[in-house]
Design a protein around this motif. Structure first.
Motif, PDB file in Angstrom:
ATOM      1  N   TRP A 257       0.848  -1.208   0.000  1.00  0.00           N
ATOM      2  CA  TRP A 257       0.000   0.000   0.000  1.00  0.00           C
ATOM      3  C   TRP A 257       0.877   1.250   0.000  1.00  0.00           C
ATOM      4  O   TRP A 257       0.625   2.188  -0.763  1.00  0.00           O
ATOM      5  N   ILE A 258       1.907   1.254   0.842  1.00  0.00           N
ATOM      6  CA  ILE A 258       2.814   2.402   0.886  1.00  0.00           C
ATOM      7  C   ILE A 258       3.460   2.615  -0.476  1.00  0.00           C
ATOM      8  O   ILE A 258       3.483   3.729  -1.010  1.00  0.00           O
ATOM      9  N   GLU A 261       0.897   3.906  -3.037  1.00  0.00           N
ATOM     10  CA  GLU A 261       0.503   5.299  -2.816  1.00  0.00           C
ATOM     11  C   GLU A 261       1.592   6.266  -3.238  1.00  0.00           C
ATOM     12  O   GLU A 261       1.319   7.299  -3.871  1.00  0.00           O
ATOM     13  N   TYR A 262       2.832   5.958  -2.914  1.00  0.00           N
ATOM     14  CA  TYR A 262       3.925   6.821  -3.362  1.00  0.00           C
ATOM     15  C   TYR A 262       3.960   6.881  -4.891  1.00  0.00           C
ATOM     16  O   TYR A 262       4.105   7.955  -5.485  1.00  0.00           O
ATOM     17  N   ARG A 264       1.557   6.326  -7.049  1.00  0.00           N
ATOM     18  CA  ARG A 264       0.391   7.043  -7.573  1.00  0.00           C
ATOM     19  C   ARG A 264       0.542   8.553  -7.406  1.00  0.00           C
ATOM     20  O   ARG A 264       0.202   9.320  -8.311  1.00  0.00           O
ATOM     21  N   ARG A 265       1.087   8.981  -6.274  1.00  0.00           N
ATOM     22  CA  ARG A 265       1.131  10.403  -5.966  1.00  0.00           C
ATOM     23  C   ARG A 265       2.353  11.117  -6.549  1.00  0.00           C
ATOM     24  O   ARG A 265       2.369  12.335  -6.632  1.00  0.00           O
ATOM     25  N   SER A 353       9.039   4.433   4.900  1.00  0.00           N
ATOM     26  CA  SER A 353       8.152   3.346   4.484  1.00  0.00           C
ATOM     27  C   SER A 353       7.966   2.326   5.589  1.00  0.00           C
ATOM     28  O   SER A 353       7.685   1.161   5.325  1.00  0.00           O
ATOM     29  N   PRO A 359      -1.400   7.341   6.860  1.00  0.00           N
ATOM     30  CA  PRO A 359      -1.769   8.088   5.648  1.00  0.00           C
ATOM     31  C   PRO A 359      -1.443   9.571   5.738  1.00  0.00           C
ATOM     32  O   PRO A 359      -1.017  10.176   4.751  1.00  0.00           O
ATOM     33  N   LEU A 362       2.295   9.904   5.236  1.00  0.00           N
ATOM     34  CA  LEU A 362       2.642   9.685   3.839  1.00  0.00           C
ATOM     35  C   LEU A 362       2.327  10.922   3.010  1.00  0.00           C
ATOM     36  O   LEU A 362       3.113  11.333   2.148  1.00  0.00           O
ATOM     37  N   GLU A 363       1.202  11.538   3.282  1.00  0.00           N
ATOM     38  CA  GLU A 363       0.842  12.758   2.556  1.00  0.00           C
ATOM     39  C   GLU A 363       1.847  13.873   2.841  1.00  0.00           C
ATOM     40  O   GLU A 363       2.213  14.635   1.930  1.00  0.00           O
TER      41      GLU A 363
END
Length: 374
Positions: A257-258, A261-262, A264-265, A353, A359, A362-363
């Motif tokens: 997931w981490i 998300e990285y 994707r962003r 990580s 979340p 991470l943001e």
């Protein structure tokens, strides 16, 4: 304290009641050294998770590599092909057992060893190949295994960074004649310090168990026919690690997931190259590494400094083995150059990580990266 400026660490382990209960059970039992039910269970369950028959626990991943090479009984001067882009433990394992490390460059996409370079490096003194899965992504193992079979080479698989990662549906740690893991604090499973070698070979397992325990003669206490190591893991360490095996699916899901998300962003940033996941691989994103594009006018050290000012901890990539002072002083790797390893060492770093990353954190990391990079 301004919580917006609290440092987000690169990696933190996540423990819960099962780990606490297991360690307390171990302490209450009095079995705190190198024997006990937790140790036996940890060895057998991790070996089974990797699809192997034997697990031999040790004090750390470096010891696992050294013990693995020693258990193969390679003659002095045997060459072991390994990547330059790796942890120094790989070279130590060769040198401390009388072998000779033969380096190859990294693949520019996966950062694992370059398969064509491995093929070209095989010579009359080559006796083994040491593939190292890097930052959670597997080596392309089929060509390695084919080369091993063709040239009668042993495979010492370094899976220290790839707990639960898969190559063509098969778990890392299941490929080598002997395969090695680390359970250091930043690994997917941790015992604080610790490691294990796994194998299907009865002879290798028996010899590894002998050597890790000072080479005590099993039939005659305090009698030694050869030099061994004091590499035993404790029952307390095993108690800490054992409950984590049961939740490997959840650990891997969090890591993936981490990584997802990285990716994707940050995918739209042309200033950095993100980690790949080959079609034949299932990465566990042990660390989420990024490499600065050549057009960025500063290196990874400067990025790390700027991110630290924003409360984000990072770590640099490995420095290639051919550039390590300790080996240059010994006259090793003189005149050797590995351009991919050299480039990513200077322009690569990894982002937070750890399993405790939230979340919101991470943001914050993503926002900080976007602030410091064009």
């Amino acid at each position: 304290m301004d919580r917006q400026r609290e440092m987000i660490p690169v990696s933190e382990p996540a423990f819960g009641e099962p780990e606490i209960a297991a360690v307390m059970d171990c302490l209450r039992s009095g079995w705190i050294s190198s024997h006990g039910a937790h140790l036996d269970a940890f060895e057998s369950q991790w070996a089974a998770y990797c699809g192997r028959r034997h697990g031999v626990s040790v004090v750390n991943g470096t010891a696992a590599l050294e013990l693995a090479v020693a258990a193969l009984r390679l003659e002095p001067g045997s060459e072991i092909i390994m990547p330059s882009f790796t942890i120094v433990s790989c070279v130590f394992a060769a040198l401390r057992t009388g072998a000779v490390p033969k380096l190859v460059d990294a693949d520019p996409l996966t950062w694992t060893m370059d398969i064509d370079a491995v093929r070209a490096a095989i010579g009359p003194r080559t006796r083994a190949i040491m593939p190292v899965h890097i930052y959670g992504h597997p080596v392309d193992m089929d060509p390695i295994l084919e080369l091993g079979a063709e040239h009668e080479l042993r495979i010492v698989e370094d899976a220290a960074e790839a707990h639960g990662a898969e190559y063509k549906g098969r778990r890392c740690g299941s490929f080598g004649d002997v395969s090695c893991f680390s359970f250091y604090a930043n690994k997917l499973i941790t015992t604080g310090e610790g490691g294990m070698l796994v194998t299907d070979d009865d002879t290798i397992a028996e010899r590894a168990r002998l050597l890790r325990n000072l080479a005590f003669d099993p039939a005659r206490r305090f009698h030694h026919a050869e030099m061994g190591f004091n590499f035993r893991m404790t029952n307390v360490q095993a108690a800490l690690g054992l409950p984590q095996i049961a939740r490997m699916d959840a650990i891997i899901a969090k890591k993936r997931w981490i990584g997802g998300e990285y990716t994707r962003r940050l995918a739209d940033l042309s200033s950095m190259h993100l980690p790949v996941e080959k079609s034949w691989a299932r990465s566990v994103y042990w660390m989420y590494g990024v490499v600065l594009d050549e057009r960025v006018g500063f290196d990874a050290n400067e990025v790390a400094r700027r991110l630290a000012a924003l409360g984000v901890e990072t770590r640099p990539f490995f420095l290639g083995m051919h550039e390590q002072e300790v080996f240059r002083r010994q006259g090793l790797f003189a005149g050797e150059s590995y351009p991919v390893a050299e480039r990513i060492a200077r322009r690569g770093l990894y982002l937070p990580s750890g399993l405790t990353l939230t979340p919101v954190q991470l943001e914050r990391v993503v926002d900080a990266v976007r602030e410091v990079l064009p």
